[in-house]
Design a protein around this motif. Structure first.
Motif, PDB file in Angstrom:
ATOM      1  N   LEU A  15      38.352  48.106   9.654  1.00 25.17           N
ATOM      2  CA  LEU A  15      37.454  47.680  10.723  1.00 25.17           C
ATOM      3  C   LEU A  15      38.198  46.915  11.804  1.00 25.17           C
ATOM      4  N   THR A  16      39.397  47.354  12.125  1.00 24.09           N
ATOM      5  CA  THR A  16      40.181  46.701  13.164  1.00 24.09           C
ATOM      6  C   THR A  16      39.992  47.412  14.499  1.00 24.09           C
ATOM      7  N   SER A  17      40.555  46.828  15.556  1.00 22.86           N
ATOM      8  CA  SER A  17      40.475  47.465  16.866  1.00 22.86           C
ATOM      9  C   SER A  17      41.230  48.785  16.886  1.00 22.86           C
ATOM     10  N   GLU A  18      42.311  48.861  16.116  1.00 21.15           N
ATOM     11  CA  GLU A  18      43.069  50.116  16.063  1.00 21.15           C
ATOM     12  C   GLU A  18      42.239  51.229  15.439  1.00 21.15           C
ATOM     13  N   ARG A  19      41.445  50.893  14.413  1.00 20.77           N
ATOM     14  CA  ARG A  19      40.566  51.902  13.816  1.00 20.77           C
ATOM     15  C   ARG A  19      39.510  52.346  14.830  1.00 20.77           C
ATOM     16  N   SER A  20      38.979  51.410  15.596  1.00 24.79           N
ATOM     17  CA  SER A  20      38.001  51.762  16.632  1.00 24.79           C
ATOM     18  C   SER A  20      38.629  52.671  17.679  1.00 24.79           C
ATOM     19  N   ASN A  21      39.863  52.366  18.057  1.00 26.71           N
ATOM     20  CA  ASN A  21      40.563  53.223  19.015  1.00 26.71           C
ATOM     21  C   ASN A  21      40.772  54.625  18.460  1.00 26.71           C
ATOM     22  N   TRP A  22      40.977  54.705  17.137  1.00 29.46           N
ATOM     23  CA  TRP A  22      41.159  56.008  16.504  1.00 29.46           C
ATOM     24  C   TRP A  22      39.909  56.864  16.651  1.00 29.46           C
ATOM     25  N   TYR A  23      38.749  56.263  16.464  1.00 30.02           N
ATOM     26  CA  TYR A  23      37.510  57.029  16.595  1.00 30.02           C
ATOM     27  C   TYR A  23      37.300  57.508  18.027  1.00 30.02           C
ATOM     28  N   LEU A  32      31.984  63.422  14.293  1.00 29.31           N
ATOM     29  CA  LEU A  32      31.376  62.100  14.408  1.00 29.31           C
ATOM     30  C   LEU A  32      30.049  62.035  13.662  1.00 29.31           C
ATOM     31  N   SER A  33      29.289  63.118  13.706  1.00 30.75           N
ATOM     32  CA  SER A  33      28.009  63.158  12.997  1.00 30.75           C
ATOM     33  C   SER A  33      28.217  63.070  11.492  1.00 30.75           C
ATOM     34  N   TYR A  34      29.182  63.820  10.963  1.00 26.84           N
ATOM     35  CA  TYR A  34      29.467  63.781   9.529  1.00 26.84           C
ATOM     36  C   TYR A  34      29.965  62.403   9.096  1.00 26.84           C
ATOM     37  N   LEU A  35      30.797  61.783   9.938  1.00 28.26           N
ATOM     38  CA  LEU A  35      31.289  60.440   9.611  1.00 28.26           C
ATOM     39  C   LEU A  35      30.136  59.436   9.551  1.00 28.26           C
ATOM     40  N   GLU A  36      29.185  59.600  10.453  1.00 24.85           N
ATOM     41  CA  GLU A  36      28.007  58.723  10.425  1.00 24.85           C
ATOM     42  C   GLU A  36      27.186  58.965   9.152  1.00 24.85           C
ATOM     43  N   GLU A  37      27.039  60.226   8.742  1.00 30.95           N
ATOM     44  CA  GLU A  37      26.302  60.534   7.516  1.00 30.95           C
ATOM     45  C   GLU A  37      27.023  59.975   6.293  1.00 30.95           C
ATOM     46  N   ASP A  38      28.332  60.093   6.301  1.00 32.79           N
ATOM     47  CA  ASP A  38      29.112  59.536   5.185  1.00 32.79           C
ATOM     48  C   ASP A  38      28.853  58.036   5.061  1.00 32.79           C
ATOM     49  N   ALA A  39      28.880  57.353   6.195  1.00 30.99           N
ATOM     50  CA  ALA A  39      28.637  55.911   6.187  1.00 30.99           C
ATOM     51  C   ALA A  39      27.213  55.574   5.769  1.00 30.99           C
ATOM     52  N   GLU A  40      26.275  56.508   6.011  1.00 32.76           N
ATOM     53  CA  GLU A  40      24.877  56.267   5.677  1.00 32.76           C
ATOM     54  C   GLU A  40      24.585  56.449   4.201  1.00 32.76           C
ATOM     55  N   PRO A  50      35.005  52.804   6.827  1.00 29.84           N
ATOM     56  CA  PRO A  50      34.622  54.183   7.090  1.00 29.84           C
ATOM     57  C   PRO A  50      35.812  55.136   6.975  1.00 29.84           C
ATOM     58  N   CYS A  51      35.506  56.413   6.791  1.00 25.65           N
ATOM     59  CA  CYS A  51      36.569  57.412   6.603  1.00 25.65           C
ATOM     60  C   CYS A  51      37.256  57.740   7.925  1.00 25.65           C
ATOM     61  N   LEU A  52      38.456  58.277   7.811  1.00 19.94           N
ATOM     62  CA  LEU A  52      39.252  58.607   8.991  1.00 19.94           C
ATOM     63  C   LEU A  52      38.797  59.877   9.682  1.00 19.94           C
ATOM     64  N   ASP A  53      38.444  60.902   8.898  1.00 20.42           N
ATOM     65  CA  ASP A  53      38.178  62.221   9.460  1.00 20.42           C
ATOM     66  C   ASP A  53      37.406  63.023   8.413  1.00 20.42           C
ATOM     67  N   VAL A  54      37.022  64.231   8.779  1.00 20.94           N
ATOM     68  CA  VAL A  54      36.286  65.120   7.872  1.00 20.94           C
ATOM     69  C   VAL A  54      37.151  66.338   7.600  1.00 20.94           C
ATOM     70  N   LEU A  55      37.509  66.543   6.357  1.00 20.39           N
ATOM     71  CA  LEU A  55      38.417  67.629   6.004  1.00 20.39           C
ATOM     72  C   LEU A  55      37.663  68.916   5.702  1.00 20.39           C
ATOM     73  N   ALA A  56      38.302  70.034   6.047  1.00 26.41           N
ATOM     74  CA  ALA A  56      37.735  71.353   5.764  1.00 26.41           C
ATOM     75  C   ALA A  56      38.567  72.125   4.758  1.00 26.41           C
ATOM     76  N   LYS A 409      47.501  60.608  15.157  1.00 22.09           N
ATOM     77  CA  LYS A 409      47.194  61.357  16.382  1.00 22.09           C
ATOM     78  C   LYS A 409      48.064  62.597  16.503  1.00 22.09           C
ATOM     79  N   ASN A 410      49.283  62.492  15.993  1.00 17.59           N
ATOM     80  CA  ASN A 410      50.243  63.581  16.152  1.00 17.59           C
ATOM     81  C   ASN A 410      50.450  64.404  14.889  1.00 17.59           C
ATOM     82  N   GLY A 411      49.507  64.245  13.936  1.00 22.95           N
ATOM     83  CA  GLY A 411      49.481  65.159  12.801  1.00 22.95           C
ATOM     84  C   GLY A 411      50.286  64.747  11.584  1.00 22.95           C
ATOM     85  N   MET A 412      50.435  63.445  11.356  1.00 25.57           N
ATOM     86  CA  MET A 412      51.129  62.971  10.162  1.00 25.57           C
ATOM     87  C   MET A 412      50.328  61.833   9.537  1.00 25.57           C
TER      88      MET A 412
END
Length: 455
Positions: A15-23, A32-40, A50-56, A409-412
């Motif tokens: 829950l840092t500013s860097e995490r907010s910048n990531w979103y 973003l919708s799936y991340l909100e559902e995950d948090a719900e 909260p999670c970083l991303d939604v994997l497929a 951001k650059n895939g690592m």
């Protein structure tokens, strides 16, 4: 030091500013919708909400999100030794699914027997007796129970900042504040000592390497009395603390002389991560009980185990595990396939070669960036410790988080441990070209973090 910074032990704060910048980087409305559902719908907890991303999907060294973005995964929760969706492993599991996907308790099955035999054949001496469990935490629990039966003593010694799982008995044995805080009374009889560290820690100024930490173990054994076991990671995975040969020689001698069982937690680092099948093989000693998990299930099935000495087969009237999935045919087949893949493809030799490459390349980064205070590594397990000042060794916490998100951001993808250690543990199947690409991403991120105003 703020509470949030003090709690940065196992990973980044979510829950840092860097995490907010990531979103803000994520533009996809579905994500973003799936991340909100995950948090719900999920209970929130440290280190994963909260999670970083939604994997497929996932394959090889890559995770792919629902937008199609790929991440090189240098974390993987330590399950991905042979890569994601390893075809050899999946074919074996698919074949087993058609025959015997589950084996109830009171019955055994051929895959489980074969895996028990295989583990015993890989381990030295009389480390032959096996019990399976559905996760590494449960293997720690079984080891602690067995140690009480074997020794008749309930007290144990573990290390501060250690992680051995998240159940109440495992966090009692562990030393991570993030897991113990607000829990109230835990399992009695646990004494903690400092972990063997050579870059920072209470005995760094002793001029005696990490031997003072081994001496402290004996001091506590003698002062406390009635110690039955010492629980420790052979090499600490989270921030890559690699004890010296002298440390392990002394610890093994101390435990033997005082009749204290040496329980090794190799849940995150066995099966080739250090260039050996088991990390303790790098030091040439034998544990009394070893706990295994994570990669044992080949990144597909939850699977864990303990292997103990033949003479410890003395708990026939006690349920040490008694898990529903105790002798999972699918987990056993996955583990056997993982071990076969490592052996058939000379993965251990590859990892040893990769280690030399990583040492050389990360040393170049250390020369280039004053931000890097220390590098520690073995096999394909590397820790890069970032500091604001090399003299004071003040932790560069914000800079480490910036590096992590720049790399994302650059895939690592990787995790940050202890607030300032970049921990890199890719699949052992990674190619040299992929390693070079990842290190270039990391170098670019270090360039960005180095420009941050120090405050």
């Amino acid at each position: 030091m703020s509470e949030k910074q003090h709690n940065r032990t196992e990973g980044d704060i979510n829950l840092t500013s860097e995490r907010s910048n990531w979103y803000a980087v994520i533009k996809d409305t579905d994500t973003l919708s799936y991340l909100e559902e995950d948090a719900e719908y999920f209970l929130h907890q440290a280190l994963s909400t909260p999670c970083l991303d939604v994997l497929a999907s996932c394959e090889g060294i890559y995770l792919t999100d629902i937008q199609g973005k790929k991440y090189m995964d240098f974390h993987g929760n330590n399950v991905h030794q042979v890569g994601y969706r390893n075809p050899y492993v999946l074919d074996k599991i698919k074949a087993q699914l058609d025959v015997l996907p589950f084996s109830p308790r009171r019955y055994t099955n051929v895959p489980a027997i074969e895996l028990a035999k295989k583990l015993g054949s890989l381990l030295p001496g009389d480390l032959k007796r096996v019990l399976f469990a559905p996760g590494g935490t449960s293997s720690i629990s079984m080891a602690l129970k067995l140690a009480r039966i074997v020794t008749g003593k309930h007290k144990i010694i573990s290390l501060w900042d250690s992680f051995h799982g998240a159940s109440l008995d495992a966090i009692s044995a562990g030393g991570e504040l993030d897991f113990r805080k607000d829990m109230g009374p835990l399992m009695p009889g646990v004494e903690r000592i400092p972990p063997p560290m050579r870059y920072r820690g209470p005995f760094v100024s002793s001029g005696n390497g990490d031997m003072a930490y081994a001496d402290y173990l004996e001091y506590v054994i003698e002062k406390e009395g009635d110690i039955g076991a010492f629980v420790i990671e052979t090499i600490r995975n989270t921030d890559v603390q690699i004890p010296s040969q002298a440390y392990w020689d002394r610890v093994r001698e101390i435990c033997t002389r005082h009749n204290v069982l040496l329980i090794l937690d190799e849940i995150p680092i066995a099966f080739g991560r250090t260039g050996k099948m088991f990390a303790f093989e790098n030091y040439g000693f034998e544990p009394d009980i070893i706990c295994l998990g994570k990669g044992l299930g080949a990144g597909v099935m939850p699977m864990a185990a303990i292997v103990a000495r033949e003479s410890y087969n003395v708990a026939g009237s006690i349920s040490l595990g008694h898990f529903t999935h105790e002798k999972s045919p699918l987990g056993s087949v996955a583990a056997l396939a993982m071990l076969e893949f490592i052996e058939q493809n000379n993965i251990l030799e590859k990892v040893q070669d990769d280690a030399l490459f990583m040492q050389e390349e990360i040393a170049k980064l250390a020369e280039k960036f004053p931000l890097i205070g220390d590098i520690r590594g073995i096999g394909l397990l590397w820790g890069i410790e970032l500091v604001k000042d090399k003299e004071t060794r003040e932790k560069a916490v914000r800079e480490a988080e910036i590096v992590m998100y720049e790399c994302l951001k650059n895939g690592m993808s990787f995790k940050v441990s202890q607030g300032n250690v970049l921990q890199l543990s890719p699949p052992l199947t990674i190619t040299r070209d992929e390693l070079q690409q990842a290190l270039q991403i990391l170098e670019n991120a270090l360039e960005v973090a180095s420009l941050v105003e120090k405050y």
